[in-house]
Design a protein around this motif. Sequence first.
Motif, mmCIF file in Angstrom:
data_model
loop_
_atom_site.group_PDB
_atom_site.id
_atom_site.type_symbol
_atom_site.label_atom_id
_atom_site.label_comp_id
_atom_site.label_asym_id
_atom_site.label_seq_id
_atom_site.Cartn_x
_atom_site.Cartn_y
_atom_site.Cartn_z
ATOM 1 N N CYS A 397 -23.678 6.410 17.006
ATOM 2 C CA CYS A 397 -22.980 5.856 15.843
ATOM 3 C C CYS A 397 -23.222 4.358 15.713
ATOM 4 C CB CYS A 397 -21.481 6.142 15.952
ATOM 5 S SG CYS A 397 -20.532 5.501 14.547
ATOM 6 N N VAL A 398 -23.580 3.926 14.537
ATOM 7 C CA VAL A 398 -23.839 2.521 14.235
ATOM 8 C C VAL A 398 -22.675 1.986 13.408
ATOM 9 C CG1 VAL A 398 -25.400 0.915 13.100
ATOM 10 C CG2 VAL A 398 -26.319 2.896 14.304
ATOM 11 N N GLY A 399 -22.195 0.807 13.759
ATOM 12 C CA GLY A 399 -21.053 0.229 13.056
ATOM 13 C C GLY A 399 -21.368 -0.113 11.617
ATOM 14 N N ILE A 400 -20.324 -0.143 10.784
ATOM 15 C CA ILE A 400 -20.521 -0.534 9.386
ATOM 16 C C ILE A 400 -20.958 -1.989 9.336
ATOM 17 C CG2 ILE A 400 -18.877 1.162 8.515
ATOM 18 C CD1 ILE A 400 -16.878 -1.142 8.146
ATOM 19 N N ASN A 401 -21.523 -2.375 8.194
ATOM 20 C CA ASN A 401 -22.031 -3.739 7.971
ATOM 21 C C ASN A 401 -23.110 -4.104 8.976
ATOM 22 O OD1 ASN A 401 -20.405 -4.483 5.698
ATOM 23 N ND2 ASN A 401 -18.669 -4.701 7.095
ATOM 24 N N SER A 402 -23.956 -3.166 9.301
ATOM 25 C CA SER A 402 -25.120 -3.427 10.141
ATOM 26 C C SER A 402 -26.332 -2.761 9.510
ATOM 27 C CB SER A 402 -24.887 -2.919 11.567
ATOM 28 O OG SER A 402 -24.633 -1.530 11.572
ATOM 29 N N CYS A 403 -27.498 -2.965 10.110
ATOM 30 C CA CYS A 403 -28.758 -2.426 9.561
ATOM 31 C C CYS A 403 -29.011 -2.943 8.144
ATOM 32 C CB CYS A 403 -28.767 -0.904 9.571
ATOM 33 S SG CYS A 403 -28.465 -0.199 11.220
ATOM 34 N N GLY A 404 -28.453 -4.109 7.824
ATOM 35 C CA GLY A 404 -28.675 -4.705 6.513
ATOM 36 C C GLY A 404 -27.938 -4.016 5.389
ATOM 37 N N THR A 405 -26.911 -3.218 5.717
ATOM 38 C CA THR A 405 -26.185 -2.514 4.668
ATOM 39 C C THR A 405 -24.722 -2.361 5.080
ATOM 40 O OG1 THR A 405 -26.206 -0.535 3.279
ATOM 41 C CG2 THR A 405 -26.643 -0.212 5.620
ATOM 42 N N MET A 406 -23.911 -1.887 4.163
ATOM 43 C CA MET A 406 -22.497 -1.695 4.479
ATOM 44 C C MET A 406 -22.279 -0.384 5.223
ATOM 45 S SD MET A 406 -19.206 -1.796 1.913
ATOM 46 C CE MET A 406 -19.570 -3.492 1.463
ATOM 47 N N PHE A 407 -22.968 0.696 4.779
ATOM 48 C CA PHE A 407 -22.780 2.016 5.366
ATOM 49 C C PHE A 407 -24.118 2.493 5.952
ATOM 50 C CE2 PHE A 407 -19.837 1.841 1.636
ATOM 51 C CZ PHE A 407 -18.666 1.667 2.366
ATOM 52 N N PRO A 408 -24.358 2.247 7.242
ATOM 53 C CA PRO A 408 -25.654 2.583 7.847
ATOM 54 C C PRO A 408 -25.791 4.077 8.143
ATOM 55 C CG PRO A 408 -24.194 1.619 9.482
ATOM 56 C CD PRO A 408 -23.464 1.549 8.175
#
Length: 549
Positions: A397-408
């Motif tokens: 699971c990747v946290g929100i506001n990561s990977c350059g977006t709000m919902f990764p």
Amino acid sequence: MSRSIQKRIVFNTEVLFPIALHNRKLNLINIAITIFLAGRKTNGITSMAQMLMLFLVTLLGKIHPGRTGESDPCLSGDTNEVPYMIGRSTNCPNTIKSFCDDNLSDGWYRVSSERPMVTSCPDINSCGAVFPLWMNGTIPRVADGIVPQTACLRYFDDCCHTELPIRVKNCSDSLVYHLVTAGSCPLQYCFGTDGICEEPTPGPDTNPCLAENHQDLPYVIGRSTKCPYSPRSFSDYHLVDGWYRVNNSSPMPTECVKFYQCGLAFPGWMNGTTPVETDGIVSHNICISSFEDCCVQSLPVQVKNCSDFLVYNLVTAPFPQVQYCFGTDDICQEKPSTIQTTTPYAEDPCLATQHNAMPYLMGRSINCPHTRDSFCDDYLLDGWYRVESTSPMPTQCVGINSCGTMFPIWMNGTMPLQTEGIVVGTACINIGRSCCGQSLPIKVKNCGSFHVYHLPRTHSCPTKYCFGTNGPCLETTSAPPIMMTTSENEDKQMGCQCPVSDEGIAVIVTLLVLFSIVVGVMGFFFGKRYHKVADKYQASRSLQNLKLS
């Protein structure tokens, strides 16, 4: 003895002489001559003045050699370079990093003849200091020798609030200044009018041929001049400004491309020649073809030949249905994916003709925060995409506001081995309240040095597939236009706040105006009725009071 002579003797003997003995900043000969002349004019103390002059001259020879005895500062090895010359020019503002001349040691300092001490009043907060010091005089000639001058302190509106004694000599190819300690901070001597203000700091290598400074061009398949218009084609109206890599075998065409080629209605071609490796970065224009004109609009482009490949610095297309052309092969789209592990004769998605590079891989890493410039995968075309094995899709699971977006989006599973072939998996969207608030069907294959993923379009924004854990993050000042395609149900699930259209705003404003009018009219009539009732009540009360009285 006249009052003016008395004042001069007192000033020289009580002020200048102690300063000279302590700091050696003044020429003691000047003091001696002043007292000698004063004695001659008074006629009463001539012998005393001459004796005092003799004493001073003797003292001068011991503690402060005269000009006839001191070494030439143009030749002396004791002459230093002015420290921290960078930042002393009048064009340099005061900064917290500025050096102060309160630590400057008294002595001779050398500067280039091209950067003399400023001889006109500078502004405050210039020369790298709040209060700059300048020379109130002219630069001497070579034949003038050592010339006494005055350094003035610019203090707010006063150009010469305080004076400091300095000396100057012109050494032809350089100038030497005998400077004294400024005494306080922030004071600094000014040299030059257009110098360097900060020590250049080595920045990152900006060579676009380096892997960290470019991305693979998205959707190379379908950009060939032999590819006709297709509604599935990707539009460069969504392209983010930046450097993009293509193979040497698929350069941008350098001749006019006809309307409805390269996959869309308006193809873009380069009006110039493809550079050779020794040319470095070359600037050209991209022409956009229309039905009647080969260059209905032009856009800037930079190109560099990196030997094994080419990189192009491309800008976002100015309108939809524009696609930049690359190559002349006849591969115009991915072949339909019918691959299963049980069909060994089907075409392999690891083949270069069967996949695209993952678009905008820069900025998809877990360490990249969501910004307003981030793009979304709602424009992504369903298909196979290649990613290096060093940057796989995260499997936790990747946290929100990561990977350059709000919902990764992350993969709920494990990466397949190379022997496993194509593996069917699930991609999860972290919507904040749930690590897997929505899921998408994906396929993965391990191709050895890279993986290929069959990814569907996300259909909502801001969502994006994650790749890697510590990659470079996208740095851009303008985001591609984002087309909102979510359904009402998806909006509720994703917590998406969709913008209100201009027509909706107009309707709301109209309703508010009508509501205000209705309330006003009702208030007017109810107000009149209230006043009538109130008047009748008051009259009845008055009549009742009269009857009682």
